[in-house]
Scaffold this motif. Sequence first.
Motif: not given
Lengths: 199, 199, 199, 199
Positions: D105, D108, D160-161, D164-165, D168, D171-173, D176, D183, D188
């Motif tokens: 955090q 970013v 960067g990805t 962010v991944v 996410d 924060t939101f999942q 998992r 994977e 990607l």
Amino acid sequence: MTTAKATKPSSKQKLFDAALRLIGERGAAGVTVDQIAATAGVAKGTVYYNFGSKDGLVEALLRHGVDLLAEQLRRAEAVPDTESSVETLVDGALLFFGEYPEFAQLLVSEMWRTPGQFHGTLSLLRDDIVAIVKRVLQRHADAGRLCGVEVGTASAALFGTLLVVALDWQTFQRQRTREEVRESVMLLVRGMGRGQGKR
Amino acid sequence: MTTAKATKPSSKQKLFDAALRLIGERGAAGVTVDQIAATAGVAKGTVYYNFGSKDGLVEALLRHGVDLLAEQLRRAEAVPDTESSVETLVDGALLFFGEYPEFAQLLVSEMWRTPGQFHGTLSLLRDDIVAIVKRVLQRHADAGRLCGVEVGTASAALFGTLLVVALDWQTFQRQRTREEVRESVMLLVRGMGRGQGKR
Amino acid sequence: MTTAKATKPSSKQKLFDAALRLIGERGAAGVTVDQIAATAGVAKGTVYYNFGSKDGLVEALLRHGVDLLAEQLRRAEAVPDTESSVETLVDGALLFFGEYPEFAQLLVSEMWRTPGQFHGTLSLLRDDIVAIVKRVLQRHADAGRLCGVEVGTASAALFGTLLVVALDWQTFQRQRTREEVRESVMLLVRGMGRGQGKR
Amino acid sequence: MTTAKATKPSSKQKLFDAALRLIGERGAAGVTVDQIAATAGVAKGTVYYNFGSKDGLVEALLRHGVDLLAEQLRRAEAVPDTESSVETLVDGALLFFGEYPEFAQLLVSEMWRTPGQFHGTLSLLRDDIVAIVKRVLQRHADAGRLCGVEVGTASAALFGTLLVVALDWQTFQRQRTREEVRESVMLLVRGMGRGQGKR
DNA sequence: GATGAATGAGGATTCATTCAT
DNA sequence: AATGAATGAATCCTCATTCAT
């Protein structure tokens, strides 16, 4: 303010030297214990070990400096000739303030601060100095050379004037010699001795 | 240092008055912004809104005070008679320092602080004042009344002495009248004018 | 974020423009209302007159920006061809972030702050955007082009990636064209669609 | 971010831990030094004794965190098999960001702040990280697995990805697993390697 | 005799907000 | 519809002092 011999200076002495320089430049309140210790090359705790507190250091500094100044001025008392004795006094003061201009700065910025933290100490010290000046000027007065001015007043004024003249000399007019400055002050002293016609 | 009229004093003016008193008494470093604001009867933020910082307030105060002093001293320049003009100058300085003794304290404790934060400002201001004194004394010198002393030197010395004498007057000898003190100083000034050889 | 016509911009508009720039650069907490008002060329009170508070301004800004972005992205939904529609989406996002890089900065620095003051507003807004992305990607998934990844997950990841890729483009690699950047992202998108053999 | 051994953590270490948590949650500007010190269980002055300023603490924190991340990522360089090495890199990043989500955090929200106070420091740190990613991806490229994308670009995008991944994910999942997320990212990466023509 | 990490009360400064105009 | 002087709570930072080593 410096060690008499070339022996390794003690922590106390190093702290005196550092404190005198820094406090003269920036004022007692404008200098931190850290800065003094760093300049002296000792640890901060050493200040507290030797002087107990920052104020303790400042007071010791004032006392030490005034002792040196008094010692210097007392030489004038020993001079037999009245005129010469005043001259020796003036010269001694200039000699001292010329060597320790920071001490003059310290004195001048604390001397007239009415409830200042060092006012008590300074009053006593000032009285010591003024007493010496007074004894010298008294002989001047006894010789009828101080018409119209009370000796105590004249002594206080002379000391104050010596202080600011020395500071002005060191701060704004370093090119002048001590002899020149001494003559300017003597001019004033002799003025005090002139018969005072109105206008 | 006070409002000319009876209009409600501005925040700036109230802060000037409060700051002058407190800083004169305890020195710039010995006073907090809280105390100044409280004494002025405004919020602390008002200091920063109007002056940007504590130092900003002190500098503004110095400038303002010196302006008033300069204004007072310039009146001496208008006096035609040479001797009277010096007397007016001395009297004006004593009048000013007598009314604002705190300002004299502020000046004396900051004036000779070599790298002090206000030294730049004060040097300029001092030059303003000394220049006025110099113009008055120049006429004295032109009249042959200033034998043996350079005018610039004499002006600086006179200003310093005025400062110290005024402080001594206010601090240690309040019972004396301004006239008495003025006469003491004039005695010195006349001394500077006495014809006399070396030593 | 700018006025559509050449009419004199309203205070609101001027404040939007100024706030977007400053907050994008230094973060919402790093900018003062004074600075925003000064940059906008209005008085500070005007912020409070128009938006009630600093937070009010920031929230309005977020809402306004997201509206513009959503409007841009919705165009992709209208594109019939599935592959082209994703491409339009990506291109639209890059177009928007390329025009308002400050908005991307604002989003990225507040988006994942768990209890941030704008987290509530941002969550809603983020959901709006992700929903649009999701509708576009759903068609991709329906066409069997999104093997092995859940659409919601893919949408969130795609949005986040678009954000950081756009920022990296604007911050560290301005020389690249939007087409190049779009192709890099499409490469990833197509990667998501590849049959996933182990290793 | 934690002491390696069970020795009593130093003040610096306690402050690192506390600052990382609080600043990650609320942003550098949203946390007070008091809060950090209280959380760390030390006095406020200790922050200034050890880091000089709040910004000093944040910068030290950034440096320290990036060092740890770099150390983690460098392990991927040691893996001989090309495909596995990328996988190790991705896994290492997720492992790190999974353990210190607050650091992600922090990164970013400060990384793309153009003239931000930490931009200088962060640029250097970013370069360190991207350089490691680049060395790993270079082998991928040498093996012909990175058609159509420049390695530097791909490295920056991958970092960067990953950031962010990971955010996410945290924060939101949170449900998992790291394997699942890894994977998705590998999907990607493999996509970038897919041979494909224009459009 | 000396050290320097740690402390915390105190002081300078910032800034969102208010309100009379 | 807009202004900007004034506010004061909140913050950052300083520094004299302590104390375990």
